[in-house]
Design a protein around this motif. Sequence first.
Motif, PDB file in Angstrom:
ATOM      1  N   GLY A  63       0.787  -1.231   0.000  1.00 11.22           N
ATOM      2  CA  GLY A  63       0.000   0.000   0.000  1.00 11.22           C
ATOM      3  C   GLY A  63       0.817   1.278   0.000  1.00 11.22           C
ATOM      4  N   LEU A  64       0.091   2.386  -0.025  1.00 10.02           N
ATOM      5  CA  LEU A  64       0.726   3.699  -0.176  1.00 10.02           C
ATOM      6  C   LEU A  64       1.428   4.184   1.080  1.00 10.02           C
ATOM      7  CD1 LEU A  64      -2.027   5.562  -2.196  1.00 10.02           C
ATOM      8  CD2 LEU A  64       0.143   4.695  -3.046  1.00 10.02           C
ATOM      9  N   GLY A  65       1.175   3.551   2.220  1.00 11.18           N
ATOM     10  CA  GLY A  65       1.836   3.953   3.467  1.00 11.18           C
ATOM     11  C   GLY A  65       3.351   3.874   3.330  1.00 11.18           C
ATOM     12  N   GLU A  66       3.813   3.056   2.363  1.00  9.72           N
ATOM     13  CA  GLU A  66       5.255   2.923   2.139  1.00  9.72           C
ATOM     14  C   GLU A  66       5.854   4.187   1.505  1.00  9.72           C
ATOM     15  OE1 GLU A  66       7.070  -0.196   2.850  1.00  9.72           O
ATOM     16  OE2 GLU A  66       5.251  -0.171   4.047  1.00  9.72           O
ATOM     17  N   LEU A  67       5.013   4.943   0.785  1.00  5.22           N
ATOM     18  CA  LEU A  67       5.534   6.104   0.047  1.00  5.22           C
ATOM     19  C   LEU A  67       6.040   7.221   0.962  1.00  5.22           C
ATOM     20  CD1 LEU A  67       3.272   6.699  -3.087  1.00  5.22           C
ATOM     21  CD2 LEU A  67       5.726   6.441  -3.059  1.00  5.22           C
ATOM     22  N   PRO A  68       5.210   7.721   1.921  1.00  8.48           N
ATOM     23  CA  PRO A  68       5.731   8.769   2.799  1.00  8.48           C
ATOM     24  C   PRO A  68       6.993   8.319   3.534  1.00  8.48           C
ATOM     25  CG  PRO A  68       3.356   8.562   3.100  1.00  8.48           C
ATOM     26  CD  PRO A  68       3.792   7.436   2.211  1.00  8.48           C
TER      27      PRO A  68
END
Length: 446
Positions: free
Chosen positions: A230-235
């Motif tokens: 998921g996108l939580g990895e991006l920040p």
Amino acid sequence: MDVEYDVIVLGTGLKECILSGLLSVDRLKVLHMDRNDYYGGDSTSLNLNQLWKRFKGEETPPAHIGASRDYNVDMVPKFMMANGALVRVLIHTGVTKYMSFKAVDGSYVFNKGKIHKVPSTDMEALKSPLMGLFEKRRAGKFFLYLQDYKEDDRSTHKGYDLTKLTTKELISKYGLDDNTIDFIGHAVALHRDDSYLTEPAIDTVKRMKLYAESVARFQGGSPYIYPLYGLGELPQGFARLSAVYGGTYMLSKPECKVEFDSEGKVCGVTSEGETAKCKKVVCDPSYLPDKVKKVGKVFRAIAIMSHPIPNTAESHSVQIILPQKQLGRRSDMYVFCCSYSHNVASKGKFIAFVSAQAETDNPEKELKPGIDLLGTVDELFIDTYDRYEPSNDSSADNCFISTSYDATTHFESTVMDVLSLYTKITGKTVDLSVDLSAASAAEDDI
């Protein structure tokens, strides 16, 4: 805190983290603070227990849904265009080395009450029920024009000046019907409403070329990719990048009060009685509520399911766009679905979102056309949030405020906001002419 920083960034939402990373790579001295004890802000990912706590208070999730740790439910779920601006930023900054991505199975559009796959190849276009036989021929000529069009080669323009010709005028030269225009404009060019028809055609042509190039990148069923877990990895990826270049991160910093000098320019940020000096502040709207204005509201439904969305060829990850005209709305509705195959849910479970710019006061009723496409759901949560955009003059106060996330289920508008803020802060543009092959080692791991 005696150090003076070039920039203090408040909030660890995706936009703020990308900016923090880009500014750190530029060797600016960056301090990044967040009042929360977790990364992500509004764009965080929640495990199952956190999701239940947020929407159902003290209840615990039922056991049949699976283990809490298996879930990474993005609060602002968006797919990335494989050739799009965000992927270019990831390569430009080297954040790709912290993450793995996987192609998204399908891109669909809602038309006349049914879901149809957006054609991703010439053969699919010929077989698609979205167009009749003669319309396919006309559309084929239009797609050929787009394929050959090069902005810097006038011989490919066929005498059309796309900076002056409107999209409607260009499309009328190929005789395409309203039905075709609807899916091209909304599901391929990814416009959020019909205002693009009266604007210069160059923007729509560039958007359609980006879609086609992104589909070709992986020879898959869609132009999109999505991170595993998921996108939580991006920040967190951008936070690591910032730290590598000397950026300082502080979570759980209460208050974070922005201080101004006698001329109204930002001069620091105070938290827990200490003030860090700075020349500029970057933040999300929640940190400077008196410098933003409300511009709307987003309605969204979050569903946990035990099956793929019906009529999407068993796709484990999919986007469906419901164009405004199909629903009698003023803006589009979006359906996003991801599953255990992207490591965001327990084995056999799927997470779907339905989102739209609010046009009424009744989210359940307004989102019903999208929810009806999902089939049987195990759990359904309804959420709403206000959207804000800056109302200040950043050149006067040196406060650079991001716009709240919109209802779209792709990243293009989000990245445009980030790149615009970067230019305002630094006076430069980000060089996005990167070697895209640096991020295409394999479908599962870019």
